[in-house]
Scaffold this motif. Structure first.
Motif, PDB file in Angstrom:
ATOM      1  N   ALA A   1       0.802  -1.235   0.000  1.00  0.00           N
ATOM      2  CA  ALA A   1       0.000   0.000   0.000  1.00  0.00           C
ATOM      3  C   ALA A   1       0.828   1.274   0.000  1.00  0.00           C
ATOM      4  O   ALA A   1       0.339   2.329  -0.384  1.00  0.00           O
ATOM      5  N   MET A   2       2.084   1.201   0.433  1.00  0.00           N
ATOM      6  CA  MET A   2       2.862   2.412   0.658  1.00  0.00           C
ATOM      7  C   MET A   2       3.088   3.273  -0.581  1.00  0.00           C
ATOM      8  O   MET A   2       3.072   4.512  -0.481  1.00  0.00           O
ATOM      9  N   PRO A   3       3.326   2.720  -1.777  1.00  0.00           N
ATOM     10  CA  PRO A   3       3.462   3.607  -2.930  1.00  0.00           C
ATOM     11  C   PRO A   3       2.244   4.499  -3.140  1.00  0.00           C
ATOM     12  O   PRO A   3       2.377   5.692  -3.449  1.00  0.00           O
ATOM     13  N   THR A   4       1.055   3.953  -2.956  1.00  0.00           N
ATOM     14  CA  THR A   4      -0.170   4.750  -3.094  1.00  0.00           C
ATOM     15  C   THR A   4      -0.290   5.767  -1.966  1.00  0.00           C
ATOM     16  O   THR A   4      -0.729   6.904  -2.178  1.00  0.00           O
ATOM     17  N   VAL A   5       0.088   5.367  -0.753  1.00  0.00           N
ATOM     18  CA  VAL A   5       0.036   6.278   0.390  1.00  0.00           C
ATOM     19  C   VAL A   5       0.938   7.477   0.147  1.00  0.00           C
ATOM     20  O   VAL A   5       0.553   8.636   0.380  1.00  0.00           O
ATOM     21  N   VAL A   6       2.151   7.240  -0.346  1.00  0.00           N
ATOM     22  CA  VAL A   6       3.093   8.330  -0.612  1.00  0.00           C
ATOM     23  C   VAL A   6       2.575   9.239  -1.716  1.00  0.00           C
ATOM     24  O   VAL A   6       2.695  10.474  -1.645  1.00  0.00           O
ATOM     25  N   ALA A   7       1.973   8.635  -2.739  1.00  0.00           N
ATOM     26  CA  ALA A   7       1.412   9.448  -3.817  1.00  0.00           C
ATOM     27  C   ALA A   7       0.295  10.349  -3.311  1.00  0.00           C
ATOM     28  O   ALA A   7       0.099  11.460  -3.817  1.00  0.00           O
ATOM     29  N   ASP A   8      -0.430   9.905  -2.285  1.00  0.00           N
ATOM     30  CA  ASP A   8      -1.554  10.669  -1.745  1.00  0.00           C
ATOM     31  C   ASP A   8      -1.104  11.698  -0.713  1.00  0.00           C
ATOM     32  O   ASP A   8      -1.533  12.865  -0.754  1.00  0.00           O
TER      33      ASP A   8
ATOM     34  N   HIS B   1      10.505  11.169   1.826  1.00  0.00           N
ATOM     35  CA  HIS B   1      11.686  11.055   2.676  1.00  0.00           C
ATOM     36  C   HIS B   1      11.371  10.409   4.029  1.00  0.00           C
ATOM     37  O   HIS B   1      12.273   9.987   4.756  1.00  0.00           O
ATOM     38  N   LEU B   2      10.077  10.325   4.368  1.00  0.00           N
ATOM     39  CA  LEU B   2       9.662   9.703   5.629  1.00  0.00           C
ATOM     40  C   LEU B   2       9.150   8.273   5.433  1.00  0.00           C
ATOM     41  O   LEU B   2       8.624   7.675   6.373  1.00  0.00           O
TER      42      LEU B   2
ATOM     43  N   ALA C   1      -7.809   4.017  13.713  1.00  0.00           N
ATOM     44  CA  ALA C   1      -8.722   5.081  13.291  1.00  0.00           C
ATOM     45  C   ALA C   1      -7.954   6.333  12.896  1.00  0.00           C
ATOM     46  O   ALA C   1      -8.277   6.991  11.897  1.00  0.00           O
ATOM     47  N   TRP C   2      -6.943   6.684  13.675  1.00  0.00           N
ATOM     48  CA  TRP C   2      -6.132   7.866  13.381  1.00  0.00           C
ATOM     49  C   TRP C   2      -5.355   7.674  12.078  1.00  0.00           C
ATOM     50  O   TRP C   2      -5.294   8.585  11.234  1.00  0.00           O
ATOM     51  N   ALA C   3      -4.765   6.490  11.877  1.00  0.00           N
ATOM     52  CA  ALA C   3      -4.000   6.239  10.657  1.00  0.00           C
ATOM     53  C   ALA C   3      -4.887   6.341   9.419  1.00  0.00           C
ATOM     54  O   ALA C   3      -4.478   6.887   8.391  1.00  0.00           O
ATOM     55  N   GLY C   4      -6.101   5.803   9.512  1.00  0.00           N
ATOM     56  CA  GLY C   4      -6.994   5.861   8.370  1.00  0.00           C
ATOM     57  C   GLY C   4      -7.419   7.271   8.016  1.00  0.00           C
ATOM     58  O   GLY C   4      -7.717   7.566   6.853  1.00  0.00           O
ATOM     59  N   ALA C   5      -7.440   8.167   9.008  1.00  0.00           N
ATOM     60  CA  ALA C   5      -7.855   9.552   8.773  1.00  0.00           C
ATOM     61  C   ALA C   5      -6.670  10.494   8.610  1.00  0.00           C
ATOM     62  O   ALA C   5      -6.863  11.712   8.512  1.00  0.00           O
ATOM     63  N   ALA C   6      -5.440   9.971   8.577  1.00  0.00           N
ATOM     64  CA  ALA C   6      -4.241  10.811   8.573  1.00  0.00           C
ATOM     65  C   ALA C   6      -4.234  11.773   7.384  1.00  0.00           C
ATOM     66  O   ALA C   6      -4.330  11.337   6.234  1.00  0.00           O
ATOM     67  N   PRO C   7      -4.100  13.090   7.647  1.00  0.00           N
ATOM     68  CA  PRO C   7      -4.061  14.061   6.558  1.00  0.00           C
ATOM     69  C   PRO C   7      -2.665  14.277   5.992  1.00  0.00           C
ATOM     70  O   PRO C   7      -2.503  14.894   4.947  1.00  0.00           O
ATOM     71  N   ALA C   8      -1.634  13.801   6.688  1.00  0.00           N
ATOM     72  CA  ALA C   8      -0.260  14.001   6.240  1.00  0.00           C
ATOM     73  C   ALA C   8       0.601  12.854   6.754  1.00  0.00           C
ATOM     74  O   ALA C   8       0.203  12.109   7.645  1.00  0.00           O
ATOM     75  N   MET C   9       1.798  12.736   6.193  1.00  0.00           N
ATOM     76  CA  MET C   9       2.666  11.625   6.540  1.00  0.00           C
ATOM     77  C   MET C   9       3.061  11.657   8.012  1.00  0.00           C
ATOM     78  O   MET C   9       3.186  10.600   8.654  1.00  0.00           O
ATOM     79  N   GLY C  10       3.265  12.835   8.583  1.00  0.00           N
ATOM     80  CA  GLY C  10       3.606  12.932  10.004  1.00  0.00           C
ATOM     81  C   GLY C  10       2.523  12.342  10.885  1.00  0.00           C
ATOM     82  O   GLY C  10       2.816  11.653  11.880  1.00  0.00           O
ATOM     83  N   HIS C  11       1.263  12.606  10.557  1.00  0.00           N
ATOM     84  CA  HIS C  11       0.148  12.025  11.305  1.00  0.00           C
ATOM     85  C   HIS C  11       0.148  10.502  11.183  1.00  0.00           C
ATOM     86  O   HIS C  11      -0.109   9.786  12.157  1.00  0.00           O
ATOM     87  N   LEU C  12       0.409  10.014   9.976  1.00  0.00           N
ATOM     88  CA  LEU C  12       0.408   8.564   9.767  1.00  0.00           C
ATOM     89  C   LEU C  12       1.500   7.888  10.592  1.00  0.00           C
ATOM     90  O   LEU C  12       1.276   6.834  11.200  1.00  0.00           O
ATOM     91  N   ILE C  13       2.685   8.496  10.639  1.00  0.00           N
ATOM     92  CA  ILE C  13       3.786   7.924  11.417  1.00  0.00           C
ATOM     93  C   ILE C  13       3.426   7.896  12.898  1.00  0.00           C
ATOM     94  O   ILE C  13       3.647   6.893  13.597  1.00  0.00           O
TER      95      ILE C  13
END
Length: 499
Positions: free
Chosen positions: A46-53, A58-59, A103-115
């Protein structure tokens, strides 16, 4: 807790819940484990799509590292807390933390939130991993404990087979966010079963005392050590200022930790436990076997695709035997350990693991993919035997009230060994292919090298030879630990007749 107070074999526990109640507990606990295992394995596709979104290329690595580090920290701490407060409330809380992170990861608006969300997920997942084995031990009869614990390894096998294709399916047909959100209804089902059916199984005679200083020092030491290996293995350099600082911090932290634990009234990890043969050698075997198997699992795909030129779909099928072998080995060990004895089972598993890793050392560009998959399956069978047999020995080496510490220490040894093994293997590869100047990520390297010229493939083969030789060397050490295991109990509640 002194060595004298824990050196005897733990007495047989009560039978616990029966019938439908026990089935509900086992199902709920294994479901929590499945979700955590799936989240470990599903992200790669899933990560290539996540990065594209979200951006933040770099993270990229920290999405995985944050989960891994927080999970590793949670394991030993959770084991002690389970002994102090019982597994029920802690299990409910850890599943809740995992779901909040999902729940937080699914709603993450940016890569920092996802991490950050992945770190929260890792805390819950690490606690779940320890508590699953603790709860399965608590609700099983002594003579059936091996069979019960082997179910957890089967769940891992199923997750490893389903994870990558499921991740691709969800990304293609729905959204990458549902990789996390699908945890919510399934996790709620797990919470429901644990809340209504799981009850306290072990008696606690003394009031709980939190070793806050020990926990803090343990967290700092573990984070520094694993971050150093992750950084160095990913091309940060073993002698860079940051890596040297992290290693220095982990050494300093471990020295202070030992001193604090010797004075603590109720230490989070009593250092005297390492004087006990079953605890020391069982966890040692767990560490080096994980070092070996995770090195193979991380870099065998690079051999399949970069040297043997398999397509991504063919690669996925070629890696399945490793997971299935591990699950089958754990199941077979669980079925037979009460007959053959735990020490014999561990030694047999160490032999299979060493034989499979040794065969992998001789893999060449002319080998048939199915043959190399067979080598990996053999190593997986051995790992299944070692993981179950050594867990039972470590549990039985301590008193009943230390079940959480015993179980979590074994899981922590596996996590530590796997993380360090992958880091060391990455360095061995880069030193052969690039002279140590950079490192290929296995997932990216395979696609980059597949179908390229013979000189580069020869260079890659030499690097993988070093990786597989390192894994084989680790299995020899594993055999030594397995050979030094005490006879302990045979698994049927009676003294073992092993000599």
């Amino acid at each position: 807790m002194s060595a004298d107070s824990v050196k005897t074999t733990r007495d047989a526990q009560g039978r616990g819940p029966e019938g439908a109640g026990r089935l509900a507990i086992v199902f709920s606990a294994l479901l929590a484990l499945f979700l955590g295992a799936l989240d470990t394995l599903i992200m790669g596709s899933a990560m290539p799509t996540v990065v594209a979104d979200l951006g933040g290329l770099h993270l990229y690595g920290w999405v995985f590292s944050a989960y891994l580090l927080s999970r590793a920290v949670a394991l030993p701490v959770c084991g002690k807390l389970a002994d102090l407060y019982g597994s029920r409330r802690l299990f409910l809380g850890s599943v809740g933390v995992f779901l909040a992170g999902s729940a937080w990861a699914g709603a993450a608006p940016a890569m920092g939130h996802l991490i950050a969300a992945r770190a929260v997920q890792g805390l819950g997942s690490g606690a779940n991993f320890a508590l699953v084995y603790i709860v399965l031990t608590e609700v099983s009869e002594p003579q059936k404990r091996g069979k019960m614990l082997s179910l957890a390894s089967i769940v891992w096998g199923v997750a490893s087979v389903l994870g990558p294709p499921l991740g691709g399916f969800v990304v293609d047909w729905v959204s990458w966010r549902w990789i996390f959100w699908m945890n919510l209804p399934l996790g709620a089902l797990s919470l429901f079963g644990l809340y209504f059916f799981l009850h306290q199984a072990r008696r606690r005679n003394a009031p709980a005392r939190i070793d806050a200083a020990g926990i803090l020092l343990l967290v700092v030491t573990v984070l520094a050590l694993l971050t150093a290996f992750l950084r160095a293995g990913e091309g940060g350099g073993w002698l860079s200022l940051q890596t040297v600082f992290l290693f220095g911090l982990s050494i300093l932290g471990s020295v202070v930790f030992v001193r604090v634990e010797r004075r603590a009234a109720d230490p989070v990890l009593p250092v005297d436990l390492f004087r006990i043969s079953g605890f020391r050698n069982g966890n040692g075997a767990s560490f080096v076997s994980s070092f070996a198997i995770f090195s193979l699992a991380a870099y065998a795909p690079l051999f399949f695709q970069g040297v043997l030129n398999l397509t991504p779909s063919e690669l996925g099928l070629a890696m399945v035997p490793l997971s299935l072998g591990w699950s089958f080995g754990a199941w077979a060990c669980g079925q037979q350990v009460h007959r053959i004895g735990r020490r014999r089972a561990a030694r047999a598993g160490g032999g299979f693991l060493a034989f499979g890793a040794a065969l992998a050392m001789f893999a060449s560009p002319g080998i048939r993919p199915v043959v190399f998959s067979g080598f990996l399956a053999l190593a997986g069978v051995g790992m299944g035997f070692v993981s179950i047999a050594t867990l039972l020995i470590v549990q039985d080496s301590l008193a009943e009230e230390a079940l959480g510490v015993a179980t979590a220490s074994h899981q922590f040894s596996r996590t530590l060994g796997g993380t360090i093994g992958v880091g060391v293997a990455g360095t061995l590869l880069s030193s052969r292919v690039f002279g140590g100047s950079e490192r290929f990520e296995p997932s990216a390297a395979a696609e980059a090298l597949a179908g390229l010229g013979e000189p580069l493939q020869r260079s890659l083969q030499q690097g993988l030879d070093a990786v597989f030789a390192g894994a084989a060397a680790a299995t020899v050490i594993c055999l030594i630990f397995c050979w030094r295991l005490p006879a302990g109990r045979s698994g049927d509640g009676l003294p073992s007749r092993e000599k």
